[in-house]
Scaffold this motif. Structure first.
Motif, PDB file in Angstrom:
ATOM      1  N   ALA A  64       0.839  -1.154  -0.110  1.00 43.52           N
ATOM      2  CA  ALA A  64      -0.440   0.228   0.045  1.00 43.52           C
ATOM      3  C   ALA A  64       0.556   1.518  -0.398  1.00 43.52           C
ATOM      4  O   ALA A  64       0.596   1.977  -0.935  1.00 43.52           O
ATOM      5  CB  ALA A  64      -0.475   0.102   1.399  1.00 43.52           C
ATOM      6  N   TYR A  68       0.759   4.611  -3.122  1.00 44.21           N
ATOM      7  CA  TYR A  68       0.417   5.399  -2.102  1.00 44.21           C
ATOM      8  C   TYR A  68       1.250   6.830  -2.766  1.00 44.21           C
ATOM      9  O   TYR A  68       1.244   7.769  -3.190  1.00 44.21           O
ATOM     10  CB  TYR A  68       0.732   5.875  -1.596  1.00 44.21           C
ATOM     11  CG  TYR A  68      -0.154   6.670  -0.636  1.00 44.21           C
ATOM     12  CD1 TYR A  68      -1.931   7.459  -0.681  1.00 44.21           C
ATOM     13  CD2 TYR A  68       0.137   8.409  -0.008  1.00 44.21           C
ATOM     14  CE1 TYR A  68      -2.270   7.734  -0.310  1.00 44.21           C
ATOM     15  CE2 TYR A  68      -0.441   8.973   0.725  1.00 44.21           C
ATOM     16  CZ  TYR A  68      -2.114   8.837  -0.263  1.00 44.21           C
ATOM     17  OH  TYR A  68      -2.577  10.634   0.247  1.00 44.21           O
ATOM     18  N   ILE A  91      -5.038   1.348  -1.703  1.00 46.48           N
ATOM     19  CA  ILE A  91      -6.809   1.491  -1.146  1.00 46.48           C
ATOM     20  C   ILE A  91      -6.868  -0.485  -0.364  1.00 46.48           C
ATOM     21  O   ILE A  91      -7.611  -0.150   0.383  1.00 46.48           O
ATOM     22  CB  ILE A  91      -7.655   2.316  -1.550  1.00 46.48           C
ATOM     23  CG1 ILE A  91      -7.758   4.193  -1.671  1.00 46.48           C
ATOM     24  CG2 ILE A  91      -8.707   1.827  -1.429  1.00 46.48           C
ATOM     25  CD1 ILE A  91      -8.580   4.859  -2.036  1.00 46.48           C
ATOM     26  N   LYS A  92      -6.727  -1.018  -2.240  1.00 45.70           N
ATOM     27  CA  LYS A  92      -7.467  -1.997  -2.139  1.00 45.70           C
ATOM     28  C   LYS A  92      -6.932  -2.304  -1.264  1.00 45.70           C
ATOM     29  O   LYS A  92      -6.991  -3.855  -0.625  1.00 45.70           O
ATOM     30  CB  LYS A  92      -6.641  -3.047  -3.198  1.00 45.70           C
ATOM     31  CG  LYS A  92      -8.227  -2.768  -4.913  1.00 45.70           C
ATOM     32  CD  LYS A  92      -7.501  -3.298  -5.720  1.00 45.70           C
ATOM     33  CE  LYS A  92      -8.614  -2.848  -6.668  1.00 45.70           C
ATOM     34  NZ  LYS A  92      -8.512  -4.075  -7.933  1.00 45.70           N
ATOM     35  N   LYS A  95      -7.365  -0.088   3.280  1.00 51.19           N
ATOM     36  CA  LYS A  95      -9.017   1.033   3.020  1.00 51.19           C
ATOM     37  C   LYS A  95      -7.928   2.499   4.286  1.00 51.19           C
ATOM     38  O   LYS A  95      -8.930   2.873   3.634  1.00 51.19           O
ATOM     39  CB  LYS A  95     -10.044   0.158   3.926  1.00 51.19           C
ATOM     40  CG  LYS A  95      -9.877  -2.014   3.242  1.00 51.19           C
ATOM     41  CD  LYS A  95     -10.885  -1.015   2.018  1.00 51.19           C
ATOM     42  CE  LYS A  95     -11.512  -2.427   1.315  1.00 51.19           C
ATOM     43  NZ  LYS A  95     -10.424  -3.327   0.190  1.00 51.19           N
ATOM     44  N   SER A  96      -7.604   2.252   4.999  1.00 50.67           N
ATOM     45  CA  SER A  96      -7.400   3.063   5.572  1.00 50.67           C
ATOM     46  C   SER A  96      -6.433   4.216   4.574  1.00 50.67           C
ATOM     47  O   SER A  96      -7.201   5.498   5.173  1.00 50.67           O
ATOM     48  CB  SER A  96      -5.931   3.342   7.078  1.00 50.67           C
ATOM     49  OG  SER A  96      -4.774   2.868   6.255  1.00 50.67           O
ATOM     50  N   TYR A  97      -6.427   3.831   3.180  1.00 49.06           N
ATOM     51  CA  TYR A  97      -6.447   5.163   2.629  1.00 49.06           C
ATOM     52  C   TYR A  97      -6.650   5.927   2.262  1.00 49.06           C
ATOM     53  O   TYR A  97      -6.883   6.832   1.094  1.00 49.06           O
ATOM     54  CB  TYR A  97      -4.593   4.212   1.727  1.00 49.06           C
ATOM     55  CG  TYR A  97      -3.196   4.380   1.831  1.00 49.06           C
ATOM     56  CD1 TYR A  97      -2.449   5.505   1.891  1.00 49.06           C
ATOM     57  CD2 TYR A  97      -3.271   3.021   2.440  1.00 49.06           C
ATOM     58  CE1 TYR A  97      -1.359   5.166   2.198  1.00 49.06           C
ATOM     59  CE2 TYR A  97      -1.928   2.715   3.260  1.00 49.06           C
ATOM     60  CZ  TYR A  97      -0.736   4.081   3.031  1.00 49.06           C
ATOM     61  OH  TYR A  97       0.912   3.799   3.697  1.00 49.06           O
ATOM     62  N   LYS A  98      -7.909   5.424   2.096  1.00 48.35           N
ATOM     63  CA  LYS A  98      -9.383   6.373   1.585  1.00 48.35           C
ATOM     64  C   LYS A  98      -9.403   6.769   2.253  1.00 48.35           C
ATOM     65  O   LYS A  98      -9.513   7.991   1.622  1.00 48.35           O
ATOM     66  CB  LYS A  98     -10.015   4.826   2.122  1.00 48.35           C
ATOM     67  CG  LYS A  98     -11.526   5.522   1.181  1.00 48.35           C
ATOM     68  CD  LYS A  98     -12.788   4.667   1.044  1.00 48.35           C
ATOM     69  CE  LYS A  98     -12.605   4.193  -0.394  1.00 48.35           C
ATOM     70  NZ  LYS A  98     -14.372   3.517  -0.194  1.00 48.35           N
ATOM     71  N   GLU A  99      -8.826   7.523   3.912  1.00 48.01           N
ATOM     72  CA  GLU A  99      -9.822   8.429   4.021  1.00 48.01           C
ATOM     73  C   GLU A  99      -8.172   9.515   4.265  1.00 48.01           C
ATOM     74  O   GLU A  99      -8.320  10.459   4.101  1.00 48.01           O
ATOM     75  CB  GLU A  99      -9.647   8.211   5.810  1.00 48.01           C
ATOM     76  CG  GLU A  99     -11.030   7.480   6.296  1.00 48.01           C
ATOM     77  CD  GLU A  99     -12.534   8.518   5.786  1.00 48.01           C
ATOM     78  OE1 GLU A  99     -11.883   9.338   6.373  1.00 48.01           O
ATOM     79  OE2 GLU A  99     -12.781   7.515   5.411  1.00 48.01           O
ATOM     80  N   VAL A 120     -13.233   7.604  -3.176  1.00 47.87           N
ATOM     81  CA  VAL A 120     -13.122   8.240  -1.235  1.00 47.87           C
ATOM     82  C   VAL A 120     -14.541   7.599  -0.760  1.00 47.87           C
ATOM     83  O   VAL A 120     -14.310   7.958  -0.256  1.00 47.87           O
ATOM     84  CB  VAL A 120     -12.016   9.404  -1.574  1.00 47.87           C
ATOM     85  CG1 VAL A 120     -10.831   9.399  -2.482  1.00 47.87           C
ATOM     86  CG2 VAL A 120     -13.226  10.914  -1.793  1.00 47.87           C
TER      87      VAL A 120
END
Length: 121
Positions: A64, A68, A91-92, A95-99, A120
């Motif tokens: 991830a 990123y 994000i896959k 999932k915390s990267y979505k925020e 997002v």
């Protein structure tokens, strides 16, 4: 210092510590510009050497964090496809990267695009 006294080569780790201090050239020297290393790529990207960051990241194992950082590199190169490909992967993988991406100014040019909004939500 304790490790140095015991004969441990601490150059790489000292280089990593120089990145948040903004000493990118010193960090790269200490890390000996290792190939396939996330921290070296981070130092290159932070110092404005986006192409070197990308080429360094290409052989870093998938994660991830790598995705990123590649998305940030894509944003700096104004490469929308690269941005979204790597954001989706980040994000896959985590999932915390979505925020995180919602407020990361690296992606400000994409905040109001439909693709970004759907990513997002």
């Amino acid at each position: 210092q304790k490790a140095q006294k015991q004969g441990v080569n601490t150059d790489y780790y000292m280089g990593v510590l120089n990145i948040p201090e903004g000493n990118y050239d010193k960090a790269l020297q200490q890390m000996q510009r290792k190939e396939c290393d996330y921290n070296v790529a981070l130092a290159y990207l932070a110092s404005g050497e986006t192409d070197k960051a990308i080429s360094t990241l290409e052989c870093v194992p998938e994660s991830a964090e790598k995705s990123y950082l590649m998305a940030i590199a894509g944003a700096r190169k104004e490469n929308k496809d690269m941005v979204f490909e790597h954001l989706v992967n980040a994000i896959k993988a985590d999932k915390s990267y979505k925020e995180k991406v919602k407020t990361d100014k690296e992606f400000i040019d994409y905040f109001n695009t439909p693709d970004f909004k759907s990513l997002v939500k």
